[in-house]
Scaffold this motif. Structure first.
Motif, PDB file in Angstrom:
ATOM      1  N   TRP A 116       0.555   4.886   6.826  1.00 30.03           N
ATOM      2  CA  TRP A 116       0.317   4.296   5.755  1.00 30.03           C
ATOM      3  C   TRP A 116       0.427   2.517   5.382  1.00 30.03           C
ATOM      4  CZ3 TRP A 116      -3.576   6.269   2.939  1.00 30.03           C
ATOM      5  CH2 TRP A 116      -3.666   7.875   3.273  1.00 30.03           C
ATOM      6  N   ALA A 117       1.704   2.104   6.142  1.00 31.26           N
ATOM      7  CA  ALA A 117       1.964   1.350   6.266  1.00 31.26           C
ATOM      8  C   ALA A 117       0.510   0.128   7.430  1.00 31.26           C
ATOM      9  CB  ALA A 117       3.496   0.108   7.200  1.00 31.26           C
ATOM     10  N   HIS A 118       0.366   0.702   8.556  1.00 34.93           N
ATOM     11  CA  HIS A 118       0.056  -0.103   9.134  1.00 34.93           C
ATOM     12  C   HIS A 118      -1.802   0.394   8.574  1.00 34.93           C
ATOM     13  CE1 HIS A 118       1.166   3.045  13.059  1.00 34.93           C
ATOM     14  NE2 HIS A 118       2.468   1.993  12.035  1.00 34.93           N
ATOM     15  N   LEU A 119      -1.908   0.521   8.006  1.00 32.82           N
ATOM     16  CA  LEU A 119      -3.148   0.355   7.259  1.00 32.82           C
ATOM     17  C   LEU A 119      -3.299  -0.773   5.828  1.00 32.82           C
ATOM     18  CD1 LEU A 119      -4.019   4.907   6.884  1.00 32.82           C
ATOM     19  CD2 LEU A 119      -5.841   2.860   7.836  1.00 32.82           C
ATOM     20  N   GLY A 120      -2.178  -0.556   5.688  1.00 33.24           N
ATOM     21  CA  GLY A 120      -1.587  -1.641   4.803  1.00 33.24           C
ATOM     22  C   GLY A 120      -1.987  -2.814   5.166  1.00 33.24           C
ATOM     23  N   GLY A 121      -2.192  -3.013   6.322  1.00 34.25           N
ATOM     24  CA  GLY A 121      -1.537  -3.914   7.323  1.00 34.25           C
ATOM     25  C   GLY A 121      -3.102  -4.947   8.226  1.00 34.25           C
ATOM     26  N   LEU A 131      -4.880  10.702  10.244  1.00 34.71           N
ATOM     27  CA  LEU A 131      -2.542  11.745  10.592  1.00 34.71           C
ATOM     28  C   LEU A 131      -1.998  10.820   8.832  1.00 34.71           C
ATOM     29  CD1 LEU A 131      -2.138  10.208  14.424  1.00 34.71           C
ATOM     30  CD2 LEU A 131      -2.871  12.246  12.846  1.00 34.71           C
ATOM     31  N   ALA A 132      -2.548  10.361   8.371  1.00 36.61           N
ATOM     32  CA  ALA A 132      -1.892   9.799   7.116  1.00 36.61           C
ATOM     33  C   ALA A 132      -2.240  10.287   6.084  1.00 36.61           C
ATOM     34  CB  ALA A 132      -1.648   8.007   6.497  1.00 36.61           C
ATOM     35  N   THR A 133      -3.397  11.082   6.339  1.00 39.11           N
ATOM     36  CA  THR A 133      -4.158  12.373   4.804  1.00 39.11           C
ATOM     37  C   THR A 133      -3.795  13.082   5.202  1.00 39.11           C
ATOM     38  OG1 THR A 133      -6.448  10.556   5.292  1.00 39.11           O
ATOM     39  CG2 THR A 133      -5.957  12.627   4.110  1.00 39.11           C
ATOM     40  N   ILE A 134      -3.602  13.867   6.490  1.00 36.61           N
ATOM     41  CA  ILE A 134      -3.226  15.160   6.166  1.00 36.61           C
ATOM     42  C   ILE A 134      -1.727  15.908   6.658  1.00 36.61           C
ATOM     43  CG2 ILE A 134      -5.146  15.968   8.617  1.00 36.61           C
ATOM     44  CD1 ILE A 134      -3.292  15.621  10.509  1.00 36.61           C
ATOM     45  N   GLY A 135      -0.890  14.485   6.581  1.00 35.15           N
ATOM     46  CA  GLY A 135       0.380  14.198   6.669  1.00 35.15           C
ATOM     47  C   GLY A 135       1.849  14.574   7.208  1.00 35.15           C
ATOM     48  N   ARG A 136       0.691  14.097   8.504  1.00 35.83           N
ATOM     49  CA  ARG A 136       1.520  14.297   9.748  1.00 35.83           C
ATOM     50  C   ARG A 136       2.630  14.095   9.958  1.00 35.83           C
ATOM     51  NH1 ARG A 136      -0.159  14.061  16.321  1.00 35.83           N
ATOM     52  NH2 ARG A 136       1.283  14.866  16.618  1.00 35.83           N
ATOM     53  N   LEU A 162       1.216  -1.170   0.117  1.00 29.67           N
ATOM     54  CA  LEU A 162      -0.063  -0.553  -0.005  1.00 29.67           C
ATOM     55  C   LEU A 162       0.954   1.609   0.245  1.00 29.67           C
ATOM     56  CD1 LEU A 162      -3.072   0.858   0.158  1.00 29.67           C
ATOM     57  CD2 LEU A 162      -2.603   1.629   2.836  1.00 29.67           C
ATOM     58  N   SER A 163       1.559   1.388   0.836  1.00 28.47           N
ATOM     59  CA  SER A 163       2.817   2.505   0.529  1.00 28.47           C
ATOM     60  C   SER A 163       3.463   2.552  -0.142  1.00 28.47           C
ATOM     61  CB  SER A 163       4.064   2.410   2.017  1.00 28.47           C
ATOM     62  OG  SER A 163       3.322   1.949   2.966  1.00 28.47           O
ATOM     63  N   LEU A 164       3.699   1.699  -0.736  1.00 29.89           N
ATOM     64  CA  LEU A 164       4.759   1.448  -2.349  1.00 29.89           C
ATOM     65  C   LEU A 164       3.475   1.975  -3.619  1.00 29.89           C
ATOM     66  CD1 LEU A 164       6.483   1.071  -4.004  1.00 29.89           C
ATOM     67  CD2 LEU A 164       5.799  -1.215  -4.540  1.00 29.89           C
ATOM     68  N   GLY A 165       1.951   1.767  -3.483  1.00 28.14           N
ATOM     69  CA  GLY A 165       1.408   1.993  -4.606  1.00 28.14           C
ATOM     70  C   GLY A 165       0.994   3.595  -4.076  1.00 28.14           C
ATOM     71  N   LEU A 166       0.983   4.564  -2.737  1.00 24.76           N
ATOM     72  CA  LEU A 166       0.785   6.000  -2.869  1.00 24.76           C
ATOM     73  C   LEU A 166       2.049   6.786  -2.522  1.00 24.76           C
ATOM     74  CD1 LEU A 166      -1.391   5.011   0.252  1.00 24.76           C
ATOM     75  CD2 LEU A 166      -1.976   6.162  -1.904  1.00 24.76           C
ATOM     76  N   ALA A 167       3.139   5.883  -2.651  1.00 24.62           N
ATOM     77  CA  ALA A 167       3.938   7.101  -3.621  1.00 24.62           C
ATOM     78  C   ALA A 167       4.384   7.954  -4.201  1.00 24.62           C
ATOM     79  CB  ALA A 167       5.815   5.584  -3.227  1.00 24.62           C
ATOM     80  N   SER A 168       3.474   7.693  -5.471  1.00 21.74           N
ATOM     81  CA  SER A 168       3.148   8.383  -6.822  1.00 21.74           C
ATOM     82  C   SER A 168       2.480   9.266  -6.139  1.00 21.74           C
ATOM     83  CB  SER A 168       3.161   7.498  -7.801  1.00 21.74           C
ATOM     84  OG  SER A 168       1.801   7.253  -7.626  1.00 21.74           O
ATOM     85  N   LEU A 169       1.354   9.268  -4.584  1.00 21.94           N
ATOM     86  CA  LEU A 169       0.560  10.125  -5.297  1.00 21.94           C
ATOM     87  C   LEU A 169       0.854  10.915  -3.691  1.00 21.94           C
ATOM     88  CD1 LEU A 169      -2.269   7.491  -5.116  1.00 21.94           C
ATOM     89  CD2 LEU A 169      -1.763   9.822  -7.148  1.00 21.94           C
ATOM     90  N   THR A 170       1.744  10.525  -3.088  1.00 17.62           N
ATOM     91  CA  THR A 170       2.271  11.358  -1.307  1.00 17.62           C
ATOM     92  C   THR A 170       3.100  10.896  -1.284  1.00 17.62           C
ATOM     93  OG1 THR A 170       0.757  12.120   0.632  1.00 17.62           O
ATOM     94  CG2 THR A 170       1.248  10.054  -0.080  1.00 17.62           C
TER      95      THR A 170
END
Length: 291
Positions: free
Chosen positions: A189-194, A177-182, A116-124
């Protein structure tokens, strides 16, 4: 936040207290391996740590980090928080899944955190990260799915919290917290992917179980008889109808099917839902009053 204990009571999908406290093989091994890796990286091999961390921008040059990042921690406190959660919630999940499925599920959830982190790396922006949090949160999701109403004591909260409430709260907090980018140094994002991969694992099991099974067509029977037998049947009384077998209730029919599957293919052939069904039946029999 520290998990302090697990409780169950009447009206909740109950478990024996032994299942909560007894250490299981893979939970014990994971705690030991993570502790040994941290000790080695802090003392003998500190230069190796950067090569084991997951870096979304450089992962294809170091593909082993899809696995190794789960066993690297930033320090004793980071390790203690993850292993404490695994210590309390892991044994009952391993007991329910079986050890072989448990370790695969654990690694699957950890891999989900990286993907999930890898997939979102191009967006954030996704900073390099390490730790068992994604895999452990997947175990926590499994616990909440198995025993949603089990009560957990979480320090410093003075009242018990239901498992489903706690896990949903952690997932929502990570998402916010992931969305606001704190920039707090936590791999949300790794937590959410798991958590997502853990939920998807059980959802896939449920969908597979719900697929309709085609009813096999009985083989056509051919009766062969002597001519005099046909004559006797033509002049004799009609045969008495065969008594119809009493229909089984759905629970008994499903139990017979699972037992037949165990007899034919062995215990390891059962799905997660079938293991859960057998456990619930055993618990129900245990709770029935003696005649």
């Amino acid at each position: 936040m520290t998990l302090g204990g697990v409780y169950s009571h009447e009206g909740i999908d109950r478990m024996s207290a032994v299942h909560f406290t007894r250490m299981t093989p893979w939970v014990w091994r994971l705690i030991v391996v993570n502790a040994v890796v941290l000790l080695l990286l802090m003392t003998l091999l500190p230069a190796l740590a950067p090569r084991l961390v997951f870096r979304p921008g450089h992962v294809w040059g170091a593909p082993w980090t899809f696995l190794t990042y789960m066993f690297v921690h930033a320090g004793p406190v980071h390790l203690a928080l993850n292993m404490l959660l695994l210590f309390f919630l892991g044994p009952p999940v391993e007991h329910r899944l079986s050890s072989r499925v448990f370790i695969r599920f654990y690694l699957f959830c950890g891999l989900g955190g990286a993907l999930l982190s890898l997939g979102l790396a191009s967006l954030t922006v996704v900073a390099p990260f390490a730790g068992a949090s994604g895999a452990v949160l997947g175990i926590a999701v499994a616990f909440a799915l198995f025993w949603p109403d089990a009560e957990l004591m979480v320090f410093p909260i003075p009242v018990p919290i239901k498992a489903k409430t706690l896990i949903i709260g952690l997932v929502v907090l990570d998402l916010v917290l992931a969305t606001i980018g704190r920039a707090d140094g936590i791999a949300h994002w790794a937590h959410l992917g798991g958590a997502l991969f853990g939920y998807a694992f059980f959802r896939a099991q449920t969908l597979f179980q719900q697929r309709p099974t085609p009813t096999p067509t009985p083989p056509e029977r051919v009766l062969v008889a002597k001519p005099d037998e046909f004559a006797a049947e033509a002049h004799g009384p009609p045969p008495a109808p065969r008594p119809r077998k009493r229909a089984q209730d759905p629970v008994t029919a499903e139990l017979d099917r699972v037992l037949d599957k165990i007899s034919a293919e062995g215990m390891n052939s059962l799905t997660v839902e079938e293991r859960r069904f057998l456990s619930d039946i055993a618990q129900r029999k245990k709770d029935e009053p003696l005649a």
